[in-house]
Motif scaffolding. Sequence first.
Motif, short mmCIF file in Angstrom:
data_model
loop_
_atom_site.label_atom_id
_atom_site.label_comp_id
_atom_site.label_asym_id
_atom_site.label_seq_id
_atom_site.Cartn_x
_atom_site.Cartn_y
_atom_site.Cartn_z
N MET A 192 36.02 -26.08 11.31
CA MET A 192 34.61 -25.96 11.91
C MET A 192 34.12 -24.25 11.66
O MET A 192 34.87 -23.42 11.83
N ARG A 193 32.86 -24.19 11.39
CA ARG A 193 32.22 -22.94 11.07
C ARG A 193 31.81 -22.35 12.31
O ARG A 193 30.98 -23.41 13.13
N ARG A 194 31.72 -20.91 12.65
CA ARG A 194 30.94 -20.48 13.65
C ARG A 194 30.00 -19.22 13.52
O ARG A 194 30.38 -18.19 12.84
N LEU A 195 28.91 -19.14 14.10
CA LEU A 195 27.82 -18.18 14.29
C LEU A 195 27.77 -17.81 15.71
O LEU A 195 27.37 -18.55 16.32
N THR A 196 28.18 -16.47 15.96
CA THR A 196 27.92 -15.99 17.01
C THR A 196 26.64 -14.81 17.33
O THR A 196 26.82 -13.94 16.49
N ALA A 197 25.74 -15.00 18.08
CA ALA A 197 24.68 -14.13 18.28
C ALA A 197 25.00 -13.26 19.37
O ALA A 197 25.20 -13.52 20.46
N TYR B 145 23.97 -22.24 1.99
CA TYR B 145 22.88 -22.22 2.99
C TYR B 145 23.29 -21.43 3.95
O TYR B 145 24.42 -20.65 4.33
N PHE B 146 22.32 -21.04 4.68
CA PHE B 146 22.35 -20.04 5.77
C PHE B 146 21.58 -20.72 7.17
O PHE B 146 21.00 -21.64 7.32
N VAL B 147 22.21 -20.17 8.29
CA VAL B 147 21.81 -20.38 9.62
C VAL B 147 21.42 -19.01 10.23
O VAL B 147 22.38 -17.87 10.09
N ALA B 148 20.34 -18.97 11.02
CA ALA B 148 20.06 -17.42 11.44
C ALA B 148 19.41 -17.83 12.77
O ALA B 148 18.62 -18.73 13.05
N VAL B 149 19.83 -17.07 13.67
CA VAL B 149 19.16 -16.92 15.12
C VAL B 149 18.25 -15.95 15.10
O VAL B 149 18.50 -14.71 14.81
N ALA B 150 16.96 -16.45 15.58
CA ALA B 150 16.12 -15.14 15.60
C ALA B 150 15.19 -15.35 16.98
O ALA B 150 15.38 -16.06 17.64
N THR B 151 14.54 -14.39 17.50
CA THR B 151 13.79 -14.30 18.50
C THR B 151 12.54 -15.17 18.24
O THR B 151 12.17 -15.59 17.05
N ARG B 152 11.54 -15.59 19.37
CA ARG B 152 10.40 -16.16 19.24
C ARG B 152 9.36 -15.71 18.25
O ARG B 152 8.96 -16.32 17.67
N ASP B 153 9.50 -14.17 18.16
CA ASP B 153 8.68 -13.52 17.18
C ASP B 153 9.51 -13.33 15.82
O ASP B 153 8.89 -12.70 14.87
N TYR C 59 26.92 -19.90 4.61
CA TYR C 59 28.11 -20.88 4.14
C TYR C 59 28.27 -21.37 2.91
O TYR C 59 27.08 -22.08 2.55
N GLN C 60 29.24 -21.29 2.17
CA GLN C 60 29.56 -21.68 0.94
C GLN C 60 29.80 -23.16 0.86
O GLN C 60 30.54 -23.69 1.70
N VAL C 61 29.17 -23.96 0.00
CA VAL C 61 29.58 -25.39 -0.16
C VAL C 61 29.95 -25.70 -1.69
O VAL C 61 29.16 -25.05 -2.46
N GLY C 62 30.59 -26.54 -1.83
CA GLY C 62 30.78 -27.06 -3.26
C GLY C 62 30.94 -28.49 -3.31
O GLY C 62 31.50 -29.45 -2.37
N ILE C 63 29.96 -29.14 -4.16
CA ILE C 63 29.86 -30.56 -4.28
C ILE C 63 30.12 -31.17 -5.75
O ILE C 63 29.62 -30.72 -6.36
N PRO C 64 31.30 -31.92 -5.35
CA PRO C 64 31.69 -32.35 -7.01
C PRO C 64 31.04 -33.76 -7.38
O PRO C 64 30.49 -34.57 -6.50
#
Length: 174
Positions: free
Chosen positions: A1-6, A103-111, A120-125
């Motif tokens: 499982m991958r994890r992003l902590t803000a 692909y990316f996941v980003a946590v941002a403020t309302r503004d 996150y790297q992915v490989g699709i055969p």
Amino acid sequence: MRRLTALLALLPLAACGSLDGLFAGEDGPVIVCPRILPVVEAEQMTRFVADGRDLTEVDFRARLADVRAECVADEEEIELTLQVMLSASRGPANAEGAAGFSYFVAVATRDEQILARDEYQVGIPFEGNRTTVGLLDEVDVEIPLAEGQTGREYRVFLGLALTPDELEWNRQNR
């Protein structure tokens, strides 16, 4: 499982927002989960071989097919589990039999100030004679909350990590 902590403890943030994703306890404050927003210009990509731009030079096409989120929140933290559904289609110039991208996941403020971002790297055969393949990836996102904060102050953005040329291709070919 991958994890992003803000890490967000000292940020001045606005209060109030929509009531989407409302979580409320009878005795506790109302905790709202952040909105999950795909970045429209980064929902798909066309990757060419070398400097090609002809349709016969397409290595693969990929897209962010869907995102599903589960949210658990309390006064101290929001925990999101994102199920990111990706798909790729093999192009006529694909000699490798696979599509590799990020692909990316980003946590941002309302503004929309980015507080944390991870790729996150992915490989699709493309096994056998398959030309289109899907992939389900799971990412955990943890957002610590300061006293009085809720998920209303945050947005979570997702998209494919594009090169400047791929972004320009998307803009020109909408």
